[in-house]
Scaffold this motif. Structure first.
Motif, PDB file in Angstrom:
ATOM      1  N   GLN A 117       8.607   7.094  -2.383  1.00 46.26           N
ATOM      2  CA  GLN A 117       8.006   5.798  -2.103  1.00 46.26           C
ATOM      3  C   GLN A 117       8.907   4.971  -1.189  1.00 46.26           C
ATOM      4  OE1 GLN A 117       7.964   2.944  -5.309  1.00 46.26           O
ATOM      5  NE2 GLN A 117       6.029   2.053  -4.643  1.00 46.26           N
ATOM      6  N   SER A 118      10.207   5.001  -1.445  1.00 43.41           N
ATOM      7  CA  SER A 118      11.144   4.241  -0.612  1.00 43.41           C
ATOM      8  C   SER A 118      11.075   4.698   0.835  1.00 43.41           C
ATOM      9  CB  SER A 118      12.571   4.399  -1.153  1.00 43.41           C
ATOM     10  OG  SER A 118      12.682   3.857  -2.445  1.00 43.41           O
ATOM     11  N   ALA A 119      11.022   6.008   1.030  1.00 43.66           N
ATOM     12  CA  ALA A 119      10.926   6.533   2.397  1.00 43.66           C
ATOM     13  C   ALA A 119       9.620   6.100   3.056  1.00 43.66           C
ATOM     14  CB  ALA A 119      11.027   8.055   2.371  1.00 43.66           C
ATOM     15  N   TYR A 120       8.536   6.117   2.287  1.00 39.79           N
ATOM     16  CA  TYR A 120       7.237   5.719   2.838  1.00 39.79           C
ATOM     17  C   TYR A 120       7.223   4.228   3.186  1.00 39.79           C
ATOM     18  CZ  TYR A 120       2.239   4.783   3.178  1.00 39.79           C
ATOM     19  OH  TYR A 120       1.002   4.382   3.618  1.00 39.79           O
ATOM     20  N   LEU A 121       7.765   3.409   2.310  1.00 34.99           N
ATOM     21  CA  LEU A 121       7.792   1.968   2.574  1.00 34.99           C
ATOM     22  C   LEU A 121       8.629   1.652   3.804  1.00 34.99           C
ATOM     23  CD1 LEU A 121       8.159   0.531  -1.052  1.00 34.99           C
ATOM     24  CD2 LEU A 121       6.083   0.722   0.337  1.00 34.99           C
ATOM     25  N   TRP A 122       9.709   2.388   3.976  1.00 34.13           N
ATOM     26  CA  TRP A 122      10.532   2.183   5.171  1.00 34.13           C
ATOM     27  C   TRP A 122       9.755   2.573   6.426  1.00 34.13           C
ATOM     28  CZ3 TRP A 122      12.383   5.531   8.947  1.00 34.13           C
ATOM     29  CH2 TRP A 122      13.356   4.998   9.810  1.00 34.13           C
ATOM     30  N   SER A 123       9.064   3.700   6.365  1.00 29.57           N
ATOM     31  CA  SER A 123       8.340   4.181   7.550  1.00 29.57           C
ATOM     32  C   SER A 123       7.149   3.300   7.901  1.00 29.57           C
ATOM     33  CB  SER A 123       7.869   5.626   7.333  1.00 29.57           C
ATOM     34  OG  SER A 123       6.870   5.683   6.324  1.00 29.57           O
ATOM     35  N   THR A 124       6.623   2.566   6.917  1.00 29.79           N
ATOM     36  CA  THR A 124       5.465   1.696   7.163  1.00 29.79           C
ATOM     37  C   THR A 124       5.858   0.218   7.222  1.00 29.79           C
ATOM     38  OG1 THR A 124       5.002   1.661   4.777  1.00 29.79           O
ATOM     39  CG2 THR A 124       3.839   3.314   6.111  1.00 29.79           C
ATOM     40  N   HIS A 125       7.143  -0.045   7.318  1.00 33.47           N
ATOM     41  CA  HIS A 125       7.662  -1.413   7.468  1.00 33.47           C
ATOM     42  C   HIS A 125       7.265  -2.321   6.300  1.00 33.47           C
ATOM     43  CE1 HIS A 125       8.650  -0.169  11.555  1.00 33.47           C
ATOM     44  NE2 HIS A 125       7.393   0.215  11.713  1.00 33.47           N
ATOM     45  N   GLN A 126       7.238  -1.765   5.103  1.00 32.28           N
ATOM     46  CA  GLN A 126       6.910  -2.554   3.911  1.00 32.28           C
ATOM     47  C   GLN A 126       8.102  -2.722   2.971  1.00 32.28           C
ATOM     48  OE1 GLN A 126       2.619  -1.862   2.330  1.00 32.28           O
ATOM     49  NE2 GLN A 126       3.337   0.165   2.974  1.00 32.28           N
ATOM     50  N   LEU A 127       9.251  -2.210   3.394  1.00 37.59           N
ATOM     51  CA  LEU A 127      10.403  -2.209   2.494  1.00 37.59           C
ATOM     52  C   LEU A 127      10.883  -3.629   2.187  1.00 37.59           C
ATOM     53  CD1 LEU A 127      12.040  -0.131   0.969  1.00 37.59           C
ATOM     54  CD2 LEU A 127      13.662  -0.068   2.858  1.00 37.59           C
ATOM     55  N   ASP A 128      10.857  -4.504   3.176  1.00 37.12           N
ATOM     56  CA  ASP A 128      11.292  -5.884   2.941  1.00 37.12           C
ATOM     57  C   ASP A 128      10.370  -6.587   1.948  1.00 37.12           C
ATOM     58  OD1 ASP A 128      13.425  -5.603   4.625  1.00 37.12           O
ATOM     59  OD2 ASP A 128      12.451  -6.534   6.358  1.00 37.12           O
ATOM     60  N   ALA A 129       9.076  -6.346   2.078  1.00 42.83           N
ATOM     61  CA  ALA A 129       8.122  -6.966   1.155  1.00 42.83           C
ATOM     62  C   ALA A 129       8.330  -6.447  -0.266  1.00 42.83           C
ATOM     63  CB  ALA A 129       6.693  -6.689   1.613  1.00 42.83           C
ATOM     64  N   SER A 152       0.834  -1.205   0.000  1.00 45.33           N
ATOM     65  CA  SER A 152       0.000   0.000   0.000  1.00 45.33           C
ATOM     66  C   SER A 152       0.868   1.254   0.000  1.00 45.33           C
ATOM     67  CB  SER A 152      -0.907   0.019   1.233  1.00 45.33           C
ATOM     68  OG  SER A 152      -0.130   0.084   2.425  1.00 45.33           O
ATOM     69  N   ILE A 153       0.320   2.306  -0.593  1.00 44.27           N
ATOM     70  CA  ILE A 153       0.974   3.611  -0.540  1.00 44.27           C
ATOM     71  C   ILE A 153      -0.063   4.648  -0.133  1.00 44.27           C
ATOM     72  CG2 ILE A 153       2.722   3.017  -2.260  1.00 44.27           C
ATOM     73  CD1 ILE A 153       1.131   4.658  -4.286  1.00 44.27           C
TER      74      ILE A 153
END
Length: 402
Positions: free
Chosen positions: A105-117, A84-85
């Protein structure tokens, strides 16, 4: 905006060939997840300025996606759909500024713990895509040549230490006319196996006389671009609110014409030169960094069959602001320090060459310019050995390619 709402007019700002490519695959593009599509558009928007190998990869990627069955498409892209974004990201201009979208997007994924996925989804996609592209045999062995140590009269410390375990170290090479022999060999390969951007000569100073069949990039020839860029950077960093990220975004938006280049030259090569200066660290002020980064990017992007790089002395370290402004006039060079840099640069050259198709049959030669030391890595030569054979550089290259 979501991909399913895309219309042809959304891509009116794209360069001509990129726009044509998008419109030809519009139905496929509309079906891709927003968490994936900007990464693809980041490459597509530069299509007009890509090397042939890069264009081929983009064409194959779009064709492969278009050929997927519904079940396969779901298998490939469902992991991206599951990520999700925020609405804020959706409303960004990810069509015309995909690189900026990806950063946020990378910053958002990191902040929402989705970066690994996301990383797993991207890795799985890359593996699937790679398996869909059968490797084509090269017409000749890939050849890399690094010439290091220009201007150094004596040096007693061992060279090529990182490479010796992988090749044969020659101690009695005849250095006479070495540069010309190697350039002539590169030109012969270019003549026998012509390919757009297939044979390169990179020089950390002024380019020596060479065949026009070689794609040539040199530090001295790019001096006007370098000076214009450094002046631009000096001006920008004085502006209020201009930090590292803002400066990086500003540099990413520059065109060759902004630095006085691109008039009548090859558009692809001029854009490549611009990116060497705006994306490379130290390429604007250090000749060794310029040579190493240009070599890396040429290998990564153009995948040439032949690449000869000649390192040259760089300036000595000074305070950064002084180097950026070139305060103090003429700069003092550091030949020995540059040799150490170039020795490591040659090692990176070989590593990057080994990442390309045909790596197991590729040949690499590094020579201490003006001296009798060289090292060759080739499938036909033993590893971790030393030879006292008295050969000139032409004979050594013939041996390596035999």
């Amino acid at each position: 905006m979501l991909p399913r709402a895309l219309q042809p007019e959304n891509f009116k700002a794209y360069p001509p060939e990129a726009r044509t490519l998008v419109l030809a695959h519009m139905e496929v593009i509309r079906q891709l997840p927003i968490t994936f599509l900007p990464s693809l558009l980041r490459e597509v928007i530069e299509y007009d300025f890509k090397f042939p190998r890069e264009r081929e990869a983009i064409d194959k990627e779009l064709s492969t996606i278009a050929a997927l069955s519904p079940s396969k498409a779901n298998e490939w892209f469902e992991p991206f759909q599951a990520i999700s974004i925020s609405p804020k990201l959706e409303n960004l201009d990810w069509i015309n500024s995909p690189a900026q979208f990806i950063e946020q997007q990378s910053a958002y994924l990191w902040s929402t713990h989705q970066l690994d996925a996301f990383r797993k989804a991207a890795t799985d996609y890359g593996n699937r895509l790679q398996s869909a592209f059968p490797l084509q045999p090269l017409p000749i062995r890939r050849l890399g040549i690094a010439i290091i140590g220009q201007g150094v009269s004596t040096y007693d410390d061992p060279l090529f230490r990182n490479l010796r375990a992988h090749g044969t170290y020659f101690t009695q090479i005849k250095p006479q006319n070495g540069l010309n022999l190697l350039l002539a060999a590169a030109a012969t390969r270019a003549d026998a196996h012509p390919a757009p951007f297939g044979h390169w000569y990179v020089d950390g100073a002024a380019a020596a006389e060479h065949s026009p069949l070689l794609t040539s990039v040199s530090y001295q020839a790019m001096q006007p671009m370098r000076a214009a860029l450094l002046k631009d950077i000096q001006s920008e960093i004085k502006r209020p609110g201009m930090g590292p990220e803002e400066l990086r975004t500003y540099l990413a938006r520059l065109n060759p014409s902004d630095l006085g280049a691109g008039g009548g030259g090859n558009a692809v090569l001029e854009r490549f030169k611009l990116k060497i200066l705006t994306e490379g660290s130290g390429t604007q002020i250090f000749a060794t960094a310029f040579a190493q980064w240009t070599t890396r990017e040429a290998l990564r992007r153009a995948e040439p069959l032949t690449l000869l790089v000649r390192f040259a002395p760089r300036q000595r370290q000074r305070p950064m602001n002084e180097m950026l402004s070139n305060a103090g006039g003429d700069t003092e060079i550091d030949p020995v320090g540059s040799l150490v840099d170039a020795d490591m640069g040659a090692y990176y050259h070989w590593i990057n060459q080994q990442r390309l198709p045909g790596f197991d049959q590729s040949v690499f030669l590094v020579w201490f310019e003006g001296h009798n030391q060289a090292l060759v890595i080739a499938p036909t030569l033993p590893r971790g050995t030393q030879s006292s054979s008295a050969l000139d550089l032409g004979q050594l290259l013939t041996l390596a390619l035999s």
